[in-house]
Design a protein around this motif. Structure first.
Motif, PDB file in Angstrom:
ATOM      1  N   VAL A 185       0.804  -1.237   0.087  1.00 43.13           N
ATOM      2  CA  VAL A 185      -0.089  -0.136   0.027  1.00 43.13           C
ATOM      3  C   VAL A 185       0.772   1.368  -0.034  1.00 43.13           C
ATOM      4  O   VAL A 185       1.954   1.451   0.784  1.00 43.13           O
ATOM      5  CB  VAL A 185      -1.040  -0.021   1.135  1.00 43.13           C
ATOM      6  N   LEU A 186       0.685   2.252  -0.940  1.00 41.50           N
ATOM      7  CA  LEU A 186       1.496   3.303  -0.826  1.00 41.50           C
ATOM      8  C   LEU A 186       0.705   4.325  -0.256  1.00 41.50           C
ATOM      9  O   LEU A 186      -0.481   4.941  -0.211  1.00 41.50           O
ATOM     10  CB  LEU A 186       1.353   4.012  -2.521  1.00 41.50           C
ATOM     11  N   VAL A 187       1.428   5.059   0.841  1.00 40.32           N
ATOM     12  CA  VAL A 187       0.981   5.863   1.790  1.00 40.32           C
ATOM     13  C   VAL A 187       1.409   7.378   1.548  1.00 40.32           C
ATOM     14  O   VAL A 187       2.695   7.503   1.441  1.00 40.32           O
ATOM     15  CB  VAL A 187       1.119   5.533   3.224  1.00 40.32           C
ATOM     16  N   GLY A 188       0.825   8.344   1.488  1.00 35.78           N
ATOM     17  CA  GLY A 188       1.073   9.848   1.144  1.00 35.78           C
ATOM     18  C   GLY A 188       0.933   9.921  -0.480  1.00 35.78           C
ATOM     19  O   GLY A 188      -0.042  10.784  -0.594  1.00 35.78           O
ATOM     20  N   GLY A 189       1.977   9.357  -1.203  1.00 40.06           N
ATOM     21  CA  GLY A 189       1.691   9.590  -2.665  1.00 40.06           C
ATOM     22  C   GLY A 189       1.476  10.966  -3.099  1.00 40.06           C
ATOM     23  O   GLY A 189       0.513  10.912  -4.167  1.00 40.06           O
ATOM     24  N   TYR A 190       2.138  11.751  -2.854  1.00 38.38           N
ATOM     25  CA  TYR A 190       1.926  13.414  -3.173  1.00 38.38           C
ATOM     26  C   TYR A 190       2.142  13.299  -4.906  1.00 38.38           C
ATOM     27  O   TYR A 190       1.201  13.956  -5.523  1.00 38.38           O
ATOM     28  CB  TYR A 190       2.958  14.358  -2.789  1.00 38.38           C
ATOM     29  N   HIS A 191       3.008  12.700  -5.371  1.00 41.44           N
ATOM     30  CA  HIS A 191       3.116  12.682  -7.050  1.00 41.44           C
ATOM     31  C   HIS A 191       2.707  11.557  -7.552  1.00 41.44           C
ATOM     32  O   HIS A 191       3.136  11.124  -8.682  1.00 41.44           O
ATOM     33  CB  HIS A 191       4.548  12.911  -7.105  1.00 41.44           C
ATOM     34  N   ALA A 192       1.706  10.726  -6.741  1.00 44.29           N
ATOM     35  CA  ALA A 192       1.460   9.383  -7.413  1.00 44.29           C
ATOM     36  C   ALA A 192       0.435   9.608  -8.696  1.00 44.29           C
ATOM     37  O   ALA A 192       0.467   8.808  -9.451  1.00 44.29           O
ATOM     38  CB  ALA A 192       0.531   8.684  -6.188  1.00 44.29           C
ATOM     39  N   PHE A 193       0.085  10.626  -8.912  1.00 46.69           N
ATOM     40  CA  PHE A 193      -0.886  11.292 -10.152  1.00 46.69           C
ATOM     41  C   PHE A 193       0.215  11.127 -11.361  1.00 46.69           C
ATOM     42  O   PHE A 193      -0.291  11.025 -12.497  1.00 46.69           O
ATOM     43  CB  PHE A 193      -1.516  12.372 -10.097  1.00 46.69           C
ATOM     44  N   LYS A 194       1.524  11.248 -11.234  1.00 46.66           N
ATOM     45  CA  LYS A 194       2.636  11.030 -12.183  1.00 46.66           C
ATOM     46  C   LYS A 194       2.777   9.783 -12.834  1.00 46.66           C
ATOM     47  O   LYS A 194       3.354   9.499 -13.771  1.00 46.66           O
ATOM     48  CB  LYS A 194       3.715  11.797 -11.821  1.00 46.66           C
ATOM     49  N   VAL A 195       2.408   8.690 -12.030  1.00 41.53           N
ATOM     50  CA  VAL A 195       2.811   7.252 -12.163  1.00 41.53           C
ATOM     51  C   VAL A 195       1.456   6.320 -11.890  1.00 41.53           C
ATOM     52  O   VAL A 195       1.632   5.495 -11.530  1.00 41.53           O
ATOM     53  CB  VAL A 195       3.933   7.105 -11.093  1.00 41.53           C
ATOM     54  N   THR A 196       0.508   6.983 -12.343  1.00 34.95           N
ATOM     55  CA  THR A 196      -0.737   5.991 -12.222  1.00 34.95           C
ATOM     56  C   THR A 196      -0.767   4.612 -12.878  1.00 34.95           C
ATOM     57  O   THR A 196      -1.293   3.860 -12.586  1.00 34.95           O
ATOM     58  CB  THR A 196      -2.046   6.759 -12.626  1.00 34.95           C
ATOM     59  N   ASP A 197      -0.074   4.716 -14.184  1.00 36.54           N
ATOM     60  CA  ASP A 197       0.069   3.474 -14.866  1.00 36.54           C
ATOM     61  C   ASP A 197       0.679   2.688 -14.215  1.00 36.54           C
ATOM     62  O   ASP A 197       0.493   1.418 -14.198  1.00 36.54           O
ATOM     63  CB  ASP A 197       0.506   3.817 -16.287  1.00 36.54           C
ATOM     64  N   PHE A 198       1.763   3.049 -13.685  1.00 40.33           N
ATOM     65  CA  PHE A 198       2.666   2.017 -12.915  1.00 40.33           C
ATOM     66  C   PHE A 198       2.209   1.431 -11.482  1.00 40.33           C
ATOM     67  O   PHE A 198       1.869   0.471 -11.419  1.00 40.33           O
ATOM     68  CB  PHE A 198       4.063   2.613 -12.291  1.00 40.33           C
ATOM     69  N   LEU A 199       1.284   2.224 -10.963  1.00 40.05           N
ATOM     70  CA  LEU A 199       0.770   1.784  -9.613  1.00 40.05           C
ATOM     71  C   LEU A 199      -0.671   0.904 -10.260  1.00 40.05           C
ATOM     72  O   LEU A 199      -0.839  -0.049  -9.566  1.00 40.05           O
ATOM     73  CB  LEU A 199      -0.082   2.952  -9.025  1.00 40.05           C
ATOM     74  N   LYS A 200      -1.473   0.926 -11.323  1.00 32.58           N
ATOM     75  CA  LYS A 200      -2.404   0.167 -11.679  1.00 32.58           C
ATOM     76  C   LYS A 200      -1.956  -1.132 -11.981  1.00 32.58           C
ATOM     77  O   LYS A 200      -2.190  -2.242 -11.839  1.00 32.58           O
ATOM     78  CB  LYS A 200      -3.229   0.643 -13.036  1.00 32.58           C
ATOM     79  N   LYS A 201      -0.630  -1.086 -12.879  1.00 32.74           N
ATOM     80  CA  LYS A 201       0.023  -2.357 -13.212  1.00 32.74           C
ATOM     81  C   LYS A 201       0.421  -3.253 -12.179  1.00 32.74           C
ATOM     82  O   LYS A 201       0.269  -4.531 -11.940  1.00 32.74           O
ATOM     83  CB  LYS A 201       1.444  -1.971 -14.070  1.00 32.74           C
ATOM     84  N   HIS A 202       0.701  -2.748 -11.125  1.00 30.30           N
ATOM     85  CA  HIS A 202       0.964  -3.597  -9.787  1.00 30.30           C
ATOM     86  C   HIS A 202       0.015  -3.606  -8.704  1.00 30.30           C
ATOM     87  O   HIS A 202       0.016  -4.016  -7.602  1.00 30.30           O
ATOM     88  CB  HIS A 202       2.371  -3.043  -9.243  1.00 30.30           C
ATOM     89  N   ASN A 203      -1.028  -2.979  -9.138  1.00 32.90           N
ATOM     90  CA  ASN A 203      -2.329  -3.176  -8.070  1.00 32.90           C
ATOM     91  C   ASN A 203      -2.160  -2.543  -6.743  1.00 32.90           C
ATOM     92  O   ASN A 203      -2.305  -3.282  -5.617  1.00 32.90           O
ATOM     93  CB  ASN A 203      -2.717  -4.703  -8.054  1.00 32.90           C
ATOM     94  N   ILE A 204      -1.780  -1.330  -6.870  1.00 30.81           N
ATOM     95  CA  ILE A 204      -1.243  -0.635  -5.583  1.00 30.81           C
ATOM     96  C   ILE A 204      -2.417   0.286  -5.116  1.00 30.81           C
ATOM     97  O   ILE A 204      -2.593   1.385  -6.081  1.00 30.81           O
ATOM     98  CB  ILE A 204       0.243   0.228  -5.594  1.00 30.81           C
ATOM     99  N   PRO A 205      -2.914   0.343  -3.969  1.00 29.66           N
ATOM    100  CA  PRO A 205      -3.811   1.120  -3.519  1.00 29.66           C
ATOM    101  C   PRO A 205      -3.009   2.252  -2.936  1.00 29.66           C
ATOM    102  O   PRO A 205      -1.929   2.230  -2.667  1.00 29.66           O
ATOM    103  CB  PRO A 205      -4.760   0.389  -2.579  1.00 29.66           C
ATOM    104  N   VAL A 206      -3.729   3.480  -2.706  1.00 29.40           N
ATOM    105  CA  VAL A 206      -3.031   4.663  -2.248  1.00 29.40           C
ATOM    106  C   VAL A 206      -3.776   5.254  -1.128  1.00 29.40           C
ATOM    107  O   VAL A 206      -5.198   5.411  -1.221  1.00 29.40           O
ATOM    108  CB  VAL A 206      -2.943   5.628  -3.359  1.00 29.40           C
ATOM    109  N   LEU A 207      -3.122   5.396   0.015  1.00 28.15           N
ATOM    110  CA  LEU A 207      -3.901   6.122   1.129  1.00 28.15           C
ATOM    111  C   LEU A 207      -3.259   7.669   1.178  1.00 28.15           C
ATOM    112  O   LEU A 207      -2.059   7.738   1.472  1.00 28.15           O
ATOM    113  CB  LEU A 207      -3.573   5.566   2.448  1.00 28.15           C
ATOM    114  N   VAL A 208      -3.896   8.602   0.405  1.00 29.04           N
ATOM    115  CA  VAL A 208      -3.632   9.972   0.210  1.00 29.04           C
ATOM    116  C   VAL A 208      -3.377  10.699   1.350  1.00 29.04           C
ATOM    117  O   VAL A 208      -4.034  10.566   2.398  1.00 29.04           O
ATOM    118  CB  VAL A 208      -4.687  10.581  -0.856  1.00 29.04           C
ATOM    119  N   GLN A 209      -2.553  11.678   1.336  1.00 31.26           N
ATOM    120  CA  GLN A 209      -2.346  12.728   2.233  1.00 31.26           C
ATOM    121  C   GLN A 209      -3.579  13.418   2.451  1.00 31.26           C
ATOM    122  O   GLN A 209      -4.329  13.696   1.690  1.00 31.26           O
ATOM    123  CB  GLN A 209      -1.001  13.534   1.959  1.00 31.26           C
ATOM    124  N   ARG A 210      -3.618  14.114   3.631  1.00 32.82           N
ATOM    125  CA  ARG A 210      -4.470  15.297   3.924  1.00 32.82           C
ATOM    126  C   ARG A 210      -4.871  16.238   3.023  1.00 32.82           C
ATOM    127  O   ARG A 210      -3.717  16.724   2.357  1.00 32.82           O
ATOM    128  CB  ARG A 210      -4.506  15.849   5.532  1.00 32.82           C
TER     129      ARG A 210
END
Length: 431
Positions: free
Chosen positions: A271-296
């Motif tokens: 699980v990715l926690v924080g993920g401030y720049h996760a929007f730049k690597v969404t294809d990578f996260l989808k490929k590896h089936n990674i959920p995101v707990l986004v920061q406040r």
């Protein structure tokens, strides 16, 4: 001469004993029916005129109030009211810190860098005044998470109405938390370094330390060694799939490096926690089936060239990209956890559907934490952990909660703050 430290500690203990939490509610004794309420199920669906019934701590009926079915037990008239699943707060040190300035009340950070064997649950203070202050905003469940170090320890999930940590535990030792190294760090101006972000020259070295630890832990658990190594033994759940690895990372490179290393070392549940720049690597996260707990969402952009509203709209960006997204505010003070529903409300202002935003702190968080079979949504067979509000629970003005239940138990909404309010409300005005 009387020891002043002894006197201070005695005064502190007396204070906390005199202001202990409300007595936990007893086990549900009779069935409860909530009739005519607007039910927000936590899975994106709403039932406008709903009937909700629960017995022995479990939901027995969730459907239209027009259905011909006998109301059981105590009937609560819900016309004009709203029912929500209990909100879930991940990645928090609630119950591990009471007073920041008093070291004796802080158990969130232990000595050491690689300490997965440190279990937050056994230090959890179920009678914390900070914990009880979550309930009036609908936050009824939390993931109690250690802080500090590189691998900070093991979290557990608890419900917020218990005598002790044994009673509070919902899911024991659910995951291990890894604070990924940063490629950049803030300049230490007091040492003559330029202000702003500077490259972290030790990044490669820190990565190697993490990789070596993961490799040694994997080898240890594979070998079946009889020589006990508590740190390596605590990692076993990551390799057999019974635990999740929560990687706290914000930068694009950090996210890719952390997840890649975890996967290469046989850790599947990440699980990715924080993920401030996760929007730049969404294809990578989808490929590896990674959920995101986004920061406040109530925060400012990190860099000058970013959109001013990036923190506000980040959950929507990731959701629109097809990721499983939940909300957390681990980077905020513990008392600010009570604002979790308003972070979700902020995302609504960025264009997300309100029920979809609700999922960020109910159904989605439950799924990410691996407790979706029992909590997070209002469905028959699941725990009756829910609350009744007179208005919109995602709105600061509408979040007026009148009743709350954890596993069917009618819990108190009194806190230290409400007691003080009742005590002093007439002091400067008419009685």
């Amino acid at each position: 001469m009387k020891n002043p430290i002894y006197g201070f500690v005695l005064a502190l203990v007396t204070f906390f004993m005199g202001t202990a939490q409300q007595t936990p509610a007893p086990k549900q004794q009779e069935a409860i029916s909530i009739d005519g309420v607007t039910a927000h199920l936590g899975n994106g669906k709403v039932i406008e005129n709903a009937l909700i019934m629960f017995e022995d701590g479990k939901l027995t009926f969730v459907g239209n109030a027009m259905t011909k079915i006998a109301r059981r037990g105590t009937v609560i008239k819900g016309k004009g009211r709203h029912v929500y699943p209990g909100f879930i707060a991940p990645n928090k040190s609630l119950g591990l810190v009471e007073v920041d300035a008093v070291r004796a009340t802080s158990d969130q950070d232990e000595i050491g860098e690689m300490i997965p064997h440190v279990r937050s649950l056994i230090a959890y203070n179920a009678e914390s005044q900070v914990v009880e202050s979550m309930r009036p905003n609908g936050i009824l469940i939390g993931q109690i998470t250690p802080q500090g170090g590189r691998i900070s320890g093991t979290s557990s999930i608890v419900q917020f109405d218990a005598w002790n940590w044994e009673d509070a535990a919902v899911k024991v030792d659910d995951g291990i938390h890894l604070n990924w190294p940063n490629t950049f760090r803030k300049g230490r101006w007091w040492m003559g370094e330029p202000r702003g972000y500077q490259p972290n020259k030790k990044y490669a070295e820190q990565l190697k330390e993490v990789e070596t630890f993961l490799q040694h832990a994997a080898a240890y658990n594979k070998s079946g060694s009889t020589q006990l190594n508590p740190a390596f033994a605590a990692m076993k759940g990551l390799y057999d799939g019974s635990q999740k690895l929560y990687i706290k990372a914000d930068g694009e490179k950090e996210i890719i490096d952390g997840i890649t290393m975890a996967k290469e070392n046989g850790i599947e549940q990440v699980v990715l926690v924080g993920g401030y720049h996760a929007f730049k690597v969404t294809d990578f996260l989808k490929k590896h089936n990674i959920p995101v707990l986004v920061q406040r969402t109530h925060s400012l952009p990190t860099f000058d060239d970013e959109d001013y509203d990036l923190p506000y709209k980040l959950p929507k960006l990731l959701t629109d990209a097809g990721l499983l997204v939940g909300l957390q505010n681990g980077d905020a003070a513990n008392f600010q956890t009570r604002n979790l529903p308003f972070y979700a409300g902020q995302v609504v202002a960025q264009g997300m559907d309100k029920e979809q935003a609700l999922q960020l702190i109910t159904g989605n968080n439950a799924q990410i934490l691996g407790m979706q079979d029992s909590y997070g949504t209002l469905e028959v067979g699941k725990s009756a952990t829910l609350f009744i509000a007179d208005g919109d629970a995602l709105d600061m003005k509408g979040n007026q909660i009148t009743k709350a239940f954890i596993d069917g138990r009618d819990i108190s909404l009194e806190t230290h703050q409400t007691e003080l309010w009742k005590r002093y409300k007439g002091k400067y005005g008419p009685k």
